[in-house]
Scaffold this active site. Sequence first.
Site, PDB file in Angstrom:
ATOM      1  N   TRP A 156       0.815  -1.213   0.000  1.00  0.00           N
ATOM      2  CA  TRP A 156       0.000   0.000   0.000  1.00  0.00           C
ATOM      3  C   TRP A 156       0.852   1.267   0.000  1.00  0.00           C
ATOM      4  CZ3 TRP A 156       1.654   2.839   3.982  1.00  0.00           C
ATOM      5  CH2 TRP A 156       2.143   2.190   5.115  1.00  0.00           C
ATOM      6  N   ASN A 157       2.146   1.175   0.326  1.00  0.00           N
ATOM      7  CA  ASN A 157       2.870   2.442   0.542  1.00  0.00           C
ATOM      8  C   ASN A 157       3.281   3.129  -0.744  1.00  0.00           C
ATOM      9  OD1 ASN A 157       4.792   0.467   0.029  1.00  0.00           O
ATOM     10  ND2 ASN A 157       6.328   1.417   1.369  1.00  0.00           N
ATOM     11  N   LYS A 180      -2.153  -8.104  -7.995  1.00  0.00           N
ATOM     12  CA  LYS A 180      -3.055  -8.062  -6.843  1.00  0.00           C
ATOM     13  C   LYS A 180      -2.553  -6.934  -5.942  1.00  0.00           C
ATOM     14  CE  LYS A 180      -3.344  -8.917  -2.963  1.00  0.00           C
ATOM     15  NZ  LYS A 180      -3.691  -7.934  -1.861  1.00  0.00           N
ATOM     16  N   PRO A 181      -3.164  -5.750  -6.006  1.00  0.00           N
ATOM     17  CA  PRO A 181      -2.712  -4.628  -5.181  1.00  0.00           C
ATOM     18  C   PRO A 181      -3.162  -4.806  -3.729  1.00  0.00           C
ATOM     19  CG  PRO A 181      -4.638  -3.971  -6.426  1.00  0.00           C
ATOM     20  CD  PRO A 181      -4.308  -5.376  -6.866  1.00  0.00           C
ATOM     21  N   ALA A 182      -2.607  -3.999  -2.842  1.00  0.00           N
ATOM     22  CA  ALA A 182      -3.037  -4.021  -1.444  1.00  0.00           C
ATOM     23  C   ALA A 182      -4.485  -3.555  -1.369  1.00  0.00           C
ATOM     24  CB  ALA A 182      -2.145  -3.108  -0.600  1.00  0.00           C
ATOM     25  N   GLY A 233       6.553  -6.338  -0.342  1.00  0.00           N
ATOM     26  CA  GLY A 233       5.780  -6.215   0.891  1.00  0.00           C
ATOM     27  C   GLY A 233       6.624  -6.645   2.076  1.00  0.00           C
ATOM     28  N   SER A 234       5.967  -7.070   3.116  1.00  0.00           N
ATOM     29  CA  SER A 234       6.694  -7.397   4.343  1.00  0.00           C
ATOM     30  C   SER A 234       7.456  -8.715   4.219  1.00  0.00           C
ATOM     31  CB  SER A 234       5.692  -7.520   5.496  1.00  0.00           C
ATOM     32  OG  SER A 234       4.816  -8.613   5.238  1.00  0.00           O
ATOM     33  N   GLU A 255      10.807  -8.320  -2.810  1.00  0.00           N
ATOM     34  CA  GLU A 255      11.283  -7.022  -2.323  1.00  0.00           C
ATOM     35  C   GLU A 255      10.625  -6.834  -0.972  1.00  0.00           C
ATOM     36  OE1 GLU A 255      13.632  -5.720  -5.674  1.00  0.00           O
ATOM     37  OE2 GLU A 255      13.423  -5.082  -3.603  1.00  0.00           O
ATOM     38  N   LEU A 256      11.380  -7.018   0.100  1.00  0.00           N
ATOM     39  CA  LEU A 256      10.781  -7.181   1.422  1.00  0.00           C
ATOM     40  C   LEU A 256      11.104  -6.012   2.346  1.00  0.00           C
ATOM     41  CD1 LEU A 256      11.450 -11.013   1.731  1.00  0.00           C
ATOM     42  CD2 LEU A 256       9.440  -9.852   0.796  1.00  0.00           C
ATOM     43  N   CYS A 289      10.185   1.440   2.392  1.00  0.00           N
ATOM     44  CA  CYS A 289      11.020   0.281   2.732  1.00  0.00           C
ATOM     45  C   CYS A 289      12.475   0.669   2.910  1.00  0.00           C
ATOM     46  CB  CYS A 289      10.916  -0.751   1.634  1.00  0.00           C
ATOM     47  SG  CYS A 289      11.425  -0.090   0.045  1.00  0.00           S
ATOM     48  N   GLU A 386      11.260  -2.539  11.903  1.00  0.00           N
ATOM     49  CA  GLU A 386      10.930  -1.499  10.940  1.00  0.00           C
ATOM     50  C   GLU A 386       9.809  -0.647  11.520  1.00  0.00           C
ATOM     51  OE1 GLU A 386       9.092  -2.945   7.289  1.00  0.00           O
ATOM     52  OE2 GLU A 386      10.490  -1.707   6.165  1.00  0.00           O
TER      53      GLU A 386
HETATM   54  N1  LIG Z   1      11.636  -3.908  -0.659  1.00  0.00           N
HETATM   55  C1  LIG Z   1      10.798  -3.084  -1.262  1.00  0.00           C
HETATM   56  O1  LIG Z   1      10.995  -2.638  -2.405  1.00  0.00           O
HETATM   57  C2  LIG Z   1       9.541  -2.669  -0.549  1.00  0.00           C
HETATM   58  C3  LIG Z   1       8.774  -1.664  -1.121  1.00  0.00           C
HETATM   59  C4  LIG Z   1       7.599  -1.271  -0.450  1.00  0.00           C
HETATM   60  C5  LIG Z   1       7.214  -1.886   0.739  1.00  0.00           C
HETATM   61  N2  LIG Z   1       8.002  -2.860   1.259  1.00  0.00           N
HETATM   62  C6  LIG Z   1       7.643  -3.465   2.532  1.00  0.00           C
HETATM   63  O2  LIG Z   1       6.234  -3.744   2.577  1.00  0.00           O
HETATM   64  C7  LIG Z   1       5.772  -3.587   3.918  1.00  0.00           C
HETATM   65  C8  LIG Z   1       4.601  -2.608   3.927  1.00  0.00           C
HETATM   66  O3  LIG Z   1       3.661  -2.946   2.940  1.00  0.00           O
HETATM   67  P1  LIG Z   1       2.384  -3.796   3.326  1.00  0.00           P
HETATM   68  O4  LIG Z   1       1.917  -3.473   4.707  1.00  0.00           O
HETATM   69  O5  LIG Z   1       1.424  -3.694   2.198  1.00  0.00           O
HETATM   70  O6  LIG Z   1       3.004  -5.280   3.344  1.00  0.00           O
HETATM   71  P2  LIG Z   1       2.195  -6.635   3.458  1.00  0.00           P
HETATM   72  O7  LIG Z   1       3.215  -7.682   3.335  1.00  0.00           O
HETATM   73  O8  LIG Z   1       1.279  -6.649   4.615  1.00  0.00           O
HETATM   74  O9  LIG Z   1       1.245  -6.655   2.151  1.00  0.00           O
HETATM   75  C9  LIG Z   1       1.842  -6.604   0.883  1.00  0.00           C
HETATM   76  C10 LIG Z   1       0.885  -7.243  -0.113  1.00  0.00           C
HETATM   77  O10 LIG Z   1       0.752  -8.610   0.218  1.00  0.00           O
HETATM   78  C11 LIG Z   1      -0.619  -8.932   0.333  1.00  0.00           C
HETATM   79  N3  LIG Z   1      -0.729 -10.033   1.273  1.00  0.00           N
HETATM   80  C12 LIG Z   1      -0.801  -9.983   2.617  1.00  0.00           C
HETATM   81  N4  LIG Z   1      -0.887 -11.245   3.114  1.00  0.00           N
HETATM   82  C13 LIG Z   1      -0.859 -12.077   2.049  1.00  0.00           C
HETATM   83  C14 LIG Z   1      -0.936 -13.498   1.866  1.00  0.00           C
HETATM   84  N5  LIG Z   1      -1.026 -14.329   2.912  1.00  0.00           N
HETATM   85  N6  LIG Z   1      -0.898 -13.988   0.614  1.00  0.00           N
HETATM   86  C15 LIG Z   1      -0.777 -13.180  -0.455  1.00  0.00           C
HETATM   87  N7  LIG Z   1      -0.713 -11.837  -0.363  1.00  0.00           N
HETATM   88  C16 LIG Z   1      -0.762 -11.308   0.878  1.00  0.00           C
HETATM   89  C17 LIG Z   1      -1.276  -7.664   0.780  1.00  0.00           C
HETATM   90  O11 LIG Z   1      -2.671  -7.683   0.477  1.00  0.00           O
HETATM   91  C18 LIG Z   1      -0.533  -6.652  -0.079  1.00  0.00           C
HETATM   92  O12 LIG Z   1      -1.076  -6.650  -1.377  1.00  0.00           O
HETATM   93  C19 LIG Z   1       6.942  -3.054   4.716  1.00  0.00           C
HETATM   94  O13 LIG Z   1       7.590  -4.118   5.382  1.00  0.00           O
HETATM   95  C20 LIG Z   1       7.877  -2.493   3.650  1.00  0.00           C
HETATM   96  O14 LIG Z   1       9.227  -2.489   4.058  1.00  0.00           O
HETATM   97  C21 LIG Z   1       9.169  -3.273   0.645  1.00  0.00           C
HETATM   98  O1  LIG Z   2       9.135   1.621  -0.243  1.00  0.00           O
HETATM   99  C1  LIG Z   2       9.129   1.410  -1.387  1.00  0.00           C
HETATM  100  C2  LIG Z   2       9.891   2.094  -2.468  1.00  0.00           C
HETATM  101  O2  LIG Z   2      10.612   1.086  -3.144  1.00  0.00           O
HETATM  102  C3  LIG Z   2      10.794   3.180  -1.965  1.00  0.00           C
HETATM  103  S1  LIG Z   2      11.556   4.020  -3.295  1.00  0.00           S
HETATM  104  O3  LIG Z   2      10.569   4.990  -3.818  1.00  0.00           O
HETATM  105  O4  LIG Z   2      11.914   3.037  -4.327  1.00  0.00           O
HETATM  106  O5  LIG Z   2      12.745   4.689  -2.751  1.00  0.00           O
END
Ligand SMILES: NC(=O)c1ccc[n+]([C@@H]2O[C@H](COP(=O)([O-])OP(=O)(O)OC[C@H]3O[C@@H](n4cnc5c(N)ncnc54)[C@H](O)[C@@H]3O)[C@@H](O)[C@H]2O)c1
Ligand SMILES: O=C[C@H](O)CS(=O)(=O)O
Length: 483
Positions: A156-157, A180-182, A233-234, A255-256, A289, A386
């Site tokens: 979502w971020n 599949k978006p958030a 995501g996470s 990308e976590l 992230c 985090e």
């Molecule tokens: N490394 C990167 O480039 C990067 C970029 C942006 C965000 N993030 C990380 O993402 C996290 C924040 O985003 P968030 O809260 O949306 O993360 P999240 O992991 O809760 O959700 C990410 C996506 O996964 C989906 N999801 C959740 N549970 C799932 C499951 N069991 N099966 C399939 N899909 C599922 C969510 O609906 C969402 O679309 C932070 O930890 C951040 O560091 C990493």
């Molecule tokens: O948090 C997610 C993004 O990847 C950060 S950035 O815009 O790529 O720096």
Amino acid sequence: MLSLRDKSLLTANAYLDGTWICADDQGIDVTNPADGSLVGRVPSLSREMVQRAIDAAEAAREDWAARPARQRAVLLRRWYDLIIENADDLAQILTAEQGKPLSEAKAEIVSNAAYLEWFGEEAKRVYGEVIPAPAADRRFIVLKQPIGVCAAVTPWNFPNGMITRKAGPALAAGCPIIVKPASQTPLSALALAVLAERAGIPKGVFQVVTGKAQMIGTLFCKNPTVAKISFTGSTEVGRWLIAESADGIKRLSLELGGNAPFIVFEDADLDAAVQGAMMAKFRNSGQTCVCANRIYVHESVADKFAYRLAQAAEKLVVGVGSDPATEQGPLIDRAAVEKVTRHLQDALDRGARVVTGGGPHALGGTWFQPTVITGVSPDALVAREETFAPLAAIISFSSDDEAIALANATEFGLAAYFYSRDLARVFRVAEKLEAGMVGVNTGALASEAAPFGGVKQSGIGREGSRHGIDEYLEMKYLCLAGL
Ligand SMILES: NC(=O)c1ccc[n+]([C@@H]2O[C@H](COP(=O)([O-])OP(=O)(O)OC[C@H]3O[C@@H](n4cnc5c(N)ncnc54)[C@H](O)[C@@H]3O)[C@@H](O)[C@H]2O)c1
Ligand SMILES: O=C[C@H](O)CS(=O)(=O)O
């Protein structure tokens, strides 16, 4: 209230197999983090509908892969142009569902649309190899071929940018992709689908499904038609995807989560370091992230740096993201406020002190004051987890080795930053930091031209750069004998 030039961009309909699916009463509400108002309602698709999207991607796969790269590049460029033309509308939609300031929303859209342009060009440079064979009657050839139907699960971020960052290389390589978006922020993805359809991207090549995350994720993991999943995501969900797709040995790009250290050495340009920390810590209200999650400052300049950072943080204009003057918007939800409050209180209990901010903002809701604390214990929660909020935690150190050891004392390894003007120190520290990306004398490092990704538990694979398209290609070795 949104004032869109093109109102068709605000759609709450899922996009699959070239059709728009509207929500029924089981739909998912999308609300504005600033005031809780309803922005839209997207469908919670059934398992059968998601399967239909997978089947549609498979039906589109061969034709899309067989198109000359130049034709795929033309369509990606047309999509890119439409995104840029409609960036102001897309920014309004993004801010309405995610909360970030309009200026940041537009920057996210424009900077990540560049992945479509970049990989459209890279599509034309997917070279194979002819290898000198060890025998006269043989020829060794290497082909690079699209991996097949791909799925993307995004956070979502960055609800717009994380999608173009994946669709660009996937489509360029010849792979259809289902996104599949958030559930908190699906409208940006759907607006991108409106523009993809308008650009002429064939049905089944780019699709957006909305609904229950685990059900959709399980379908992506278990269905052999889905050759690859690209997840942002996470770390927790990334771990789940690895386990869920293990039996099918599915290709994954992950990308976590992050826990970026931000180190200020005694020889740093302090004003530059403060500017870098403002970018690395407070962008998207600290919800990125690659945010500076821990700020390590040499003991000789720690107080001076803390004071200057607090001065800069106090100048941030906190408000509703749709107000052009706003520089910091609300956090995504109440759970985010509870987490940062927990981190702050833990640091204070361990002896830290507040330099500025220090709690929820007077605006109420999910706004949190831009906060700077100093004298933080290296063992505090804010240094281990985090935080994902506007909390700048300053920890002092006395030697380079101590700073490097503190920075690396985490299971994460996405981004790291440090400020120094000593060239020997720059190379020594950069080479020792355990991170996929290191910003030296800068607080911003993402670019479509560079490999974005992490080590340790921050992920697998890279997005962007000439390496990014390899995530969507398989290598095939041809051994021609008897010649
Ligand atoms: N490394 C990167 O480039 C990067 C970029 C942006 C965000 N993030 C990380 O993402 C996290 C924040 O985003 P968030 O809260 O949306 O993360 P999240 O992991 O809760 O959700 C990410 C996506 O996964 C989906 N999801 C959740 N549970 C799932 C499951 N069991 N099966 C399939 N899909 C599922 C969510 O609906 C969402 O679309 C932070 O930890 C951040 O560091 C990493
Ligand atoms: O948090 C997610 C993004 O990847 C950060 S950035 O815009 O790529 O720096």
